[in-house]
Write a protein that holds these residues in place. Sequence first.
Motif, PDB file in Angstrom:
ATOM      1  N   PRO A 177       0.798  -1.227   0.000  1.00  0.00           N
ATOM      2  CA  PRO A 177       0.000   0.000   0.000  1.00  0.00           C
ATOM      3  C   PRO A 177       0.838   1.289   0.000  1.00  0.00           C
ATOM      4  O   PRO A 177       1.825   1.404   0.725  1.00  0.00           O
ATOM      5  CB  PRO A 177      -0.828  -0.109   1.275  1.00  0.00           C
ATOM      6  N   PHE A 178       0.443   2.199  -0.874  1.00  0.00           N
ATOM      7  CA  PHE A 178       1.055   3.522  -0.978  1.00  0.00           C
ATOM      8  C   PHE A 178       0.040   4.454  -1.618  1.00  0.00           C
ATOM      9  O   PHE A 178      -0.924   4.011  -2.230  1.00  0.00           O
ATOM     10  CB  PHE A 178       2.349   3.488  -1.808  1.00  0.00           C
ATOM     11  N   TYR A 179       0.268   5.751  -1.443  1.00  0.00           N
ATOM     12  CA  TYR A 179      -0.573   6.757  -2.090  1.00  0.00           C
ATOM     13  C   TYR A 179       0.091   7.156  -3.405  1.00  0.00           C
ATOM     14  O   TYR A 179       1.288   7.452  -3.426  1.00  0.00           O
ATOM     15  CB  TYR A 179      -0.729   7.990  -1.205  1.00  0.00           C
ATOM     16  N   LEU A 180      -0.682   7.172  -4.449  1.00  0.00           N
ATOM     17  CA  LEU A 180      -0.202   7.626  -5.746  1.00  0.00           C
ATOM     18  C   LEU A 180      -0.815   9.001  -5.985  1.00  0.00           C
ATOM     19  O   LEU A 180      -2.024   9.123  -6.138  1.00  0.00           O
ATOM     20  CB  LEU A 180      -0.609   6.642  -6.850  1.00  0.00           C
ATOM     21  N   HIS A 181       0.025  10.042  -5.991  1.00  0.00           N
ATOM     22  CA  HIS A 181      -0.468  11.406  -6.166  1.00  0.00           C
ATOM     23  C   HIS A 181      -0.546  11.796  -7.635  1.00  0.00           C
ATOM     24  O   HIS A 181      -1.359  12.646  -7.994  1.00  0.00           O
ATOM     25  CB  HIS A 181       0.397  12.390  -5.385  1.00  0.00           C
ATOM     26  N   SER A 182       0.288  11.216  -8.471  1.00  0.00           N
ATOM     27  CA  SER A 182       0.195  11.458  -9.916  1.00  0.00           C
ATOM     28  C   SER A 182       1.008  10.404 -10.653  1.00  0.00           C
ATOM     29  O   SER A 182       1.890   9.766 -10.085  1.00  0.00           O
ATOM     30  CB  SER A 182       0.678  12.863 -10.278  1.00  0.00           C
ATOM     31  N   TYR A 183       0.664  10.266 -11.928  1.00  0.00           N
ATOM     32  CA  TYR A 183       1.437   9.386 -12.802  1.00  0.00           C
ATOM     33  C   TYR A 183       1.331   9.886 -14.237  1.00  0.00           C
ATOM     34  O   TYR A 183       0.414  10.629 -14.590  1.00  0.00           O
ATOM     35  CB  TYR A 183       0.957   7.923 -12.723  1.00  0.00           C
ATOM     36  N   CYS A 184       2.290   9.469 -15.045  1.00  0.00           N
ATOM     37  CA  CYS A 184       2.242   9.726 -16.479  1.00  0.00           C
ATOM     38  C   CYS A 184       3.008   8.606 -17.165  1.00  0.00           C
ATOM     39  O   CYS A 184       4.150   8.316 -16.811  1.00  0.00           O
ATOM     40  CB  CYS A 184       2.865  11.082 -16.805  1.00  0.00           C
ATOM     41  N   LEU A 185       2.345   7.969 -18.118  1.00  0.00           N
ATOM     42  CA  LEU A 185       2.967   6.903 -18.889  1.00  0.00           C
ATOM     43  C   LEU A 185       3.364   7.468 -20.246  1.00  0.00           C
ATOM     44  O   LEU A 185       2.506   7.755 -21.082  1.00  0.00           O
ATOM     45  CB  LEU A 185       1.989   5.736 -19.090  1.00  0.00           C
ATOM     46  N   MET A 186       4.645   7.645 -20.465  1.00  0.00           N
ATOM     47  CA  MET A 186       5.161   8.121 -21.743  1.00  0.00           C
ATOM     48  C   MET A 186       5.550   6.897 -22.575  1.00  0.00           C
ATOM     49  O   MET A 186       5.448   5.765 -22.105  1.00  0.00           O
ATOM     50  CB  MET A 186       6.350   9.047 -21.505  1.00  0.00           C
ATOM     51  N   THR A 187       6.001   7.090 -23.778  1.00  0.00           N
ATOM     52  CA  THR A 187       6.331   5.951 -24.633  1.00  0.00           C
ATOM     53  C   THR A 187       7.485   5.124 -24.080  1.00  0.00           C
ATOM     54  O   THR A 187       7.411   3.900 -24.038  1.00  0.00           O
ATOM     55  CB  THR A 187       6.675   6.426 -26.064  1.00  0.00           C
TER      56      THR A 187
END
Length: 190
Positions: free
Chosen positions: A48-58
């Motif tokens: 368990p962790f908090y995910l505050h943001s993500y972005c999947l680039m190529t």
Amino acid sequence: MSRKLRYWYPGAMYHVTSRGNRKSAIFYDDPDRFAYLDILREAQNDFPFYLHSYCLMTNHIHLQIETIQHHPKDIMKYLNFKYAIYFNKRHDLDGHVFQGRYKSELILSIDYFLKANRYIHLNPVEASIVHSPGAYPWSSYAAYISKTENKLVTTEKILSFFPEPKLENYRKFVEEKKEETELVSNMVTR
């Protein structure tokens, strides 16, 4: 030569990146991206962790995480290992998918916490993939600027730093930075 120690404590926040081996693509298509997000969800369940943001680039990913009881190395080992197995099997490949171990920057201030979040959401704009961060479907930005639910992402902490209307003020924070960047770029190229 030994590796640099990674600092960790419960509640530590990080900007994490992981890049494809030899800067190669780690996502060939949307099914790959959906699989990564599914594995990310599994990692959240197991560690368990908090995910505050993500972005999947190529060819790379950005994650802004806040730990609870697990070191980010456990989270990233699980995530990268499981995704590499999926990717190699699906595309009939062998070998490393990710280049070395993940990189992480410990976030020690509110200013950096907010700027890392903005940077992650502007990544596809800076790479000239889209003109607006809201047009990129493979980041957590929509969870911040609309009432669209994204069960992976925790928006409350970031949004708590913005006055009402929170979503609009957050959007301005991100997109006005984009406009500032464009103005500077235009001035430099003249």
